[in-house]
Design a protein around this motif. Structure first.
Motif, mmCIF file in Angstrom:
data_model
loop_
_atom_site.group_PDB
_atom_site.id
_atom_site.type_symbol
_atom_site.label_atom_id
_atom_site.label_comp_id
_atom_site.label_asym_id
_atom_site.label_seq_id
_atom_site.Cartn_x
_atom_site.Cartn_y
_atom_site.Cartn_z
ATOM 1 N N TYR A 18 0.698 -1.296 -0.070
ATOM 2 C CA TYR A 18 0.176 0.217 0.323
ATOM 3 C C TYR A 18 0.690 1.355 0.105
ATOM 4 O O TYR A 18 0.532 1.960 -0.585
ATOM 5 C CB TYR A 18 -0.760 0.018 1.163
ATOM 6 N N PRO A 19 1.946 1.534 0.707
ATOM 7 C CA PRO A 19 2.733 2.532 0.809
ATOM 8 C C PRO A 19 3.442 2.690 -0.598
ATOM 9 O O PRO A 19 3.706 3.997 -1.211
ATOM 10 C CB PRO A 19 3.716 2.340 1.709
ATOM 11 N N MET A 20 3.809 1.526 -1.283
ATOM 12 C CA MET A 20 4.323 1.627 -2.519
ATOM 13 C C MET A 20 3.307 2.121 -3.736
ATOM 14 O O MET A 20 3.740 3.060 -4.924
ATOM 15 C CB MET A 20 5.035 0.099 -2.963
ATOM 16 N N ILE A 21 2.042 1.796 -3.492
ATOM 17 C CA ILE A 21 1.038 2.114 -4.699
ATOM 18 C C ILE A 21 0.906 3.616 -4.290
ATOM 19 O O ILE A 21 0.785 4.440 -5.171
ATOM 20 C CB ILE A 21 -0.285 1.175 -4.299
ATOM 21 N N SER A 22 0.725 4.047 -3.100
ATOM 22 C CA SER A 22 0.627 5.360 -2.696
ATOM 23 C C SER A 22 1.614 6.109 -3.426
ATOM 24 O O SER A 22 1.585 7.329 -3.871
ATOM 25 C CB SER A 22 0.550 5.663 -1.222
ATOM 26 N N LEU A 23 3.154 5.859 -3.199
ATOM 27 C CA LEU A 23 4.200 6.699 -3.819
ATOM 28 C C LEU A 23 4.116 6.629 -5.292
ATOM 29 O O LEU A 23 4.531 7.839 -6.019
ATOM 30 C CB LEU A 23 5.526 5.919 -3.072
ATOM 31 N N LEU A 24 3.727 5.481 -5.924
ATOM 32 C CA LEU A 24 3.508 5.569 -7.305
ATOM 33 C C LEU A 24 2.601 6.569 -7.709
ATOM 34 O O LEU A 24 2.751 7.300 -8.782
ATOM 35 C CB LEU A 24 3.362 3.957 -7.744
ATOM 36 N N ILE A 25 1.388 6.436 -7.285
ATOM 37 C CA ILE A 25 0.288 7.577 -7.597
ATOM 38 C C ILE A 25 0.747 8.845 -7.354
ATOM 39 O O ILE A 25 0.331 9.674 -8.147
ATOM 40 C CB ILE A 25 -1.182 7.131 -6.734
ATOM 41 N N PHE A 26 1.257 9.190 -6.440
ATOM 42 C CA PHE A 26 1.930 10.422 -6.167
ATOM 43 C C PHE A 26 2.827 11.132 -7.117
ATOM 44 O O PHE A 26 2.782 12.097 -7.693
ATOM 45 C CB PHE A 26 2.469 10.534 -4.588
ATOM 46 N N PHE A 27 3.774 9.960 -7.679
ATOM 47 C CA PHE A 27 4.635 10.463 -8.530
ATOM 48 C C PHE A 27 4.138 10.474 -9.761
ATOM 49 O O PHE A 27 4.464 11.421 -10.588
ATOM 50 C CB PHE A 27 5.972 9.221 -8.639
ATOM 51 N N VAL A 28 3.216 9.611 -10.064
ATOM 52 C CA VAL A 28 2.605 9.819 -11.617
ATOM 53 C C VAL A 28 1.909 11.117 -11.603
ATOM 54 O O VAL A 28 1.960 11.572 -12.799
ATOM 55 C CB VAL A 28 1.626 8.410 -11.802
ATOM 56 N N PHE A 29 1.007 11.477 -10.549
ATOM 57 C CA PHE A 29 0.258 12.598 -10.595
ATOM 58 C C PHE A 29 1.201 14.018 -11.059
ATOM 59 O O PHE A 29 0.874 14.707 -11.803
ATOM 60 C CB PHE A 29 -0.425 12.724 -9.327
ATOM 61 N N ALA A 31 4.190 13.812 -11.954
ATOM 62 C CA ALA A 31 4.965 13.814 -13.288
ATOM 63 C C ALA A 31 4.089 14.116 -14.444
ATOM 64 O O ALA A 31 4.515 15.027 -15.352
ATOM 65 C CB ALA A 31 5.394 12.486 -13.677
ATOM 66 N N LEU A 32 2.988 13.879 -14.305
ATOM 67 C CA LEU A 32 1.572 14.099 -15.292
ATOM 68 C C LEU A 32 1.508 15.721 -15.250
ATOM 69 O O LEU A 32 1.344 16.478 -16.287
ATOM 70 C CB LEU A 32 0.448 13.684 -15.330
ATOM 71 N N LEU A 33 1.486 16.277 -13.994
ATOM 72 C CA LEU A 33 1.219 17.893 -14.021
ATOM 73 C C LEU A 33 2.359 18.599 -14.251
ATOM 74 O O LEU A 33 2.265 19.619 -15.092
ATOM 75 C CB LEU A 33 1.057 18.006 -12.516
ATOM 76 N N PHE A 34 3.700 18.065 -14.195
ATOM 77 C CA PHE A 34 5.038 18.648 -14.642
ATOM 78 C C PHE A 34 4.839 18.686 -16.409
ATOM 79 O O PHE A 34 5.117 19.626 -16.688
ATOM 80 C CB PHE A 34 6.118 17.952 -14.140
ATOM 81 N N TRP A 35 4.352 17.659 -16.594
ATOM 82 C CA TRP A 35 4.505 17.496 -18.312
ATOM 83 C C TRP A 35 3.400 18.529 -18.760
ATOM 84 O O TRP A 35 3.463 19.336 -19.912
ATOM 85 C CB TRP A 35 4.050 16.163 -18.792
ATOM 86 N N TRP A 36 2.153 18.716 -18.208
ATOM 87 C CA TRP A 36 1.156 19.728 -18.675
ATOM 88 C C TRP A 36 1.540 20.898 -18.507
ATOM 89 O O TRP A 36 1.373 21.870 -19.494
ATOM 90 C CB TRP A 36 -0.166 19.331 -17.935
ATOM 91 N N VAL A 37 2.463 21.198 -17.500
ATOM 92 C CA VAL A 37 2.720 22.571 -17.251
ATOM 93 C C VAL A 37 3.611 23.078 -18.272
ATOM 94 O O VAL A 37 3.563 24.272 -19.053
ATOM 95 C CB VAL A 37 3.421 23.024 -16.026
#
Length: 58
Positions: A18-29, A31-37
């Protein structure tokens, strides 16, 4: 109280994922926000930035 929580968490199978999934979701979010900017249209960003100051939009 903390002892109860530790003992309870140890009974859950795969609780370490569960902590690994949370970290992955955090990172992906972010990273996508950075890409959109960096790929967003400058005109769109300027239009959205001026939106609160637009008096005709009431």
């Amino acid at each position: 109280m903390m002892k109860f929580v530790k003992e309870h968490l140890q009974t859950i199978d795969g609780v370490a994922t569960y902590p690994m999934i949370s970290l992955l979701i955090f990172f992906v979010f972010f990273a996508l926000l950075f890409w959109w900017v960096f790929t967003a249209s400058k005109a769109h960003i300027k239009e959205m930035g001026e939106l609160p100051l637009d008096k005709d939009n009431h």
